[in-house]
Design an enzyme around this catalytic site. Structure first.
Site, short mmCIF file in Angstrom:
data_model
loop_
_atom_site.label_atom_id
_atom_site.label_comp_id
_atom_site.label_asym_id
_atom_site.label_seq_id
_atom_site.Cartn_x
_atom_site.Cartn_y
_atom_site.Cartn_z
N CYS A 1 30.74 -9.84 63.61
CA CYS A 1 29.74 -8.85 63.93
C CYS A 1 30.24 -7.40 63.85
CB CYS A 1 29.12 -9.16 65.29
SG CYS A 1 27.52 -8.40 65.46
N GLU B 1 27.39 -15.67 64.57
CA GLU B 1 28.12 -15.41 65.81
C GLU B 1 27.34 -16.06 66.97
OE1 GLU B 1 27.50 -11.37 67.08
OE2 GLU B 1 29.31 -11.32 68.30
N LYS C 1 37.12 -12.28 68.17
CA LYS C 1 36.57 -10.95 67.87
C LYS C 1 37.40 -9.85 68.53
CE LYS C 1 32.10 -8.52 68.12
NZ LYS C 1 30.66 -8.70 68.56
N GLU D 1 29.37 -7.29 76.06
CA GLU D 1 30.47 -8.05 75.45
C GLU D 1 31.81 -7.67 76.08
OE1 GLU D 1 28.82 -7.85 70.98
OE2 GLU D 1 30.57 -9.12 71.26
N ASN E 1 35.01 -14.11 72.17
CA ASN E 1 33.93 -14.29 71.21
C ASN E 1 34.62 -14.79 69.95
OD1 ASN E 1 31.84 -14.07 69.39
ND2 ASN E 1 31.09 -12.12 70.22
N ASN F 1 25.07 -10.84 65.53
CA ASN F 1 23.86 -10.75 66.36
C ASN F 1 23.64 -9.26 66.56
OD1 ASN F 1 23.29 -13.54 68.43
ND2 ASN F 1 25.02 -13.52 67.03
N1 ING Z 1 26.30 -6.36 67.73
C1 ING Z 1 26.09 -5.12 67.10
C2 ING Z 1 26.85 -4.92 65.80
O1 ING Z 1 27.89 -4.32 65.71
C3 ING Z 1 26.07 -2.67 67.35
C4 ING Z 1 26.32 -3.98 68.06
C5 ING Z 1 24.92 -2.46 66.59
C6 ING Z 1 27.02 -1.70 67.46
C7 ING Z 1 24.73 -1.22 65.93
C8 ING Z 1 26.85 -0.46 66.82
C9 ING Z 1 25.69 -0.23 66.05
O2 ING Z 1 26.25 -5.34 64.83
C10 ING Z 1 27.45 -7.06 67.99
N2 ING Z 1 27.30 -8.26 68.60
O3 ING Z 1 28.55 -6.61 67.72
#
Ligand code: ING
Length: 310
Positions: free
Chosen positions: A169, A48, A124, A143, A107, A194
């Site tokens: 993601c 991503e 996304k 985001e 995205n 990411n």
């Molecule tokens: N990053 C993370 C993901 O879903 C996240 C944000 C991390 C949300 C952990 C909830 C828990 O992997 C992106 N860019 O979506």
């Protein structure tokens, strides 16, 4: 019966810093593409937002700098080397990037075939984080400020000899996203991510990030009888650590390849696109076993859920 095998490389990338030029990052990606082609890969999957740092971690007020993280055309002069190398080496690629489409910003991920043609695009849908600057956070996750919710649905394309889909993601954490692809018979799902190693606003043991990443990729694969390729941008980006754990998962939910570094690293597997056929025909035969008439709660809830049946 000739087996439909796609040799797929997950191209995990190490950190991309705010000061790094797109040209320098694209050069790293071209090198990975050449390595993958040299190892007889049909397809390489980049993360991503592969060409830039994960800029939603900052509240950026300078519009020119913010714009610099987006692509206003695809291909562009900066991304053209990827298309040229794909055609020269005869390898397809998946690319995640920040897309400008007129007044709209997404995205986005595209799939480019071995001739260098864009054959698929996904925007996304599950945007995590928040839309306004929250100064008390260790780092932002903006985001919802920098992108609109994707407007292309969850398509599956007949391309590269199989049925391919894409998620981005956070989408991987929502079983519905995988299931919409599964209902269309998807055989291979490409996912860039990411993911910060540490939770920016509540303590969470770091090992859980890797556990939840693999859990979501493996569940999505098994419950829809498809291959899943999850590819990270990893390592310290301007002081914020991003998890790696890129993986290629079989339709049985087993891990076929797993990254072991936090740098630019190829993980490769021969993906037999018919490997999930018996799962789709038996345990997850949706027509035979899925009982949508009992799934009313998914359609909409009033917030309070009455117990079903007696
Ligand atoms: N990053 C993370 C993901 O879903 C996240 C944000 C991390 C949300 C952990 C909830 C828990 O992997 C992106 N860019 O979506």
């Amino acid at each position: 019966m000739t087996r439909r095998v796609l040799t797929v490389a997950g191209a995990q990338m190490g950190p991309v810093l705010r000061a790094d030029s797109k040209a320098a990052t694209v050069a790293r990606m071209v090198d990975l593409m050449r390595q993958a082609a040299g190892r007889s890969c049909d397809l390489i999957v980049f993360p991503e937002l592969a060409m830039t740092t994960f800029f939603p971690r900052w509240f950026i007020e300078d519009q020119a700098e913010l714009d610099s993280f987006y692509e206003f055309t695809m291909p562009s002069a900066e991304t053209q080397p990827l298309f040229d190398t794909a055609r020269e080496c005869g390898i397809g690629f998946h690319l995640g990037y920040a897309e400008v489409d007129g007044e709209h910003r997404f995205n986005t991920a595209i799939l480019v075939d071995k001739t260098g043609e864009i054959v698929a695009k996904y925007r996304k849908i599950h945007l995590p984080g928040h839309a306004e600057n929250e100064p008390d956070r260790e780092f932002q996750h903006l985001e919802k400020r920098y992108f609109e919710v994707g407007n292309l649905g969850f398509p599956v394309w007949n391309t590269m000899g199989g049925k391919l889909g894409m998620l981005i993601c956070n989408d991987r954490r929502w079983p519905e996203a995988f299931r919409v692809l599964g209902l269309q018979g998807v055989e291979l799902v490409l996912i860039g991510y990411n993911t910060p190693t540490l939770n920016g606003h509540a303590f969470e043991p770091p090992h859980l990030r890797i556990h939840h990443n693999l859990l979501t990729l493996q569940a999505g694969a098994y419950q829809n009888g498809c291959w899943v390729v999850g590819v990270a941008k990893a390592g310290y980006e301007d002081g914020v650590h991003m998890m790696g754990s890129s993986a290629i998962v079989t339709p049985n939910g087993e891990i076929a390849a797993l990254a072991s570094t936090l740098e630019d690293e190829l993980i490769i597997a021969d993906c037999d696109l018919d490997a999930g056929a018996y799962i789709k025909a038996n345990i997850f035969n949706f027509a035979a076993h899925r009982r949508t008439e009992h799934y009313g709660l998914i359609v909409e809830t009033t917030g309070t859920v009455e117990p079903q049946g007696t």
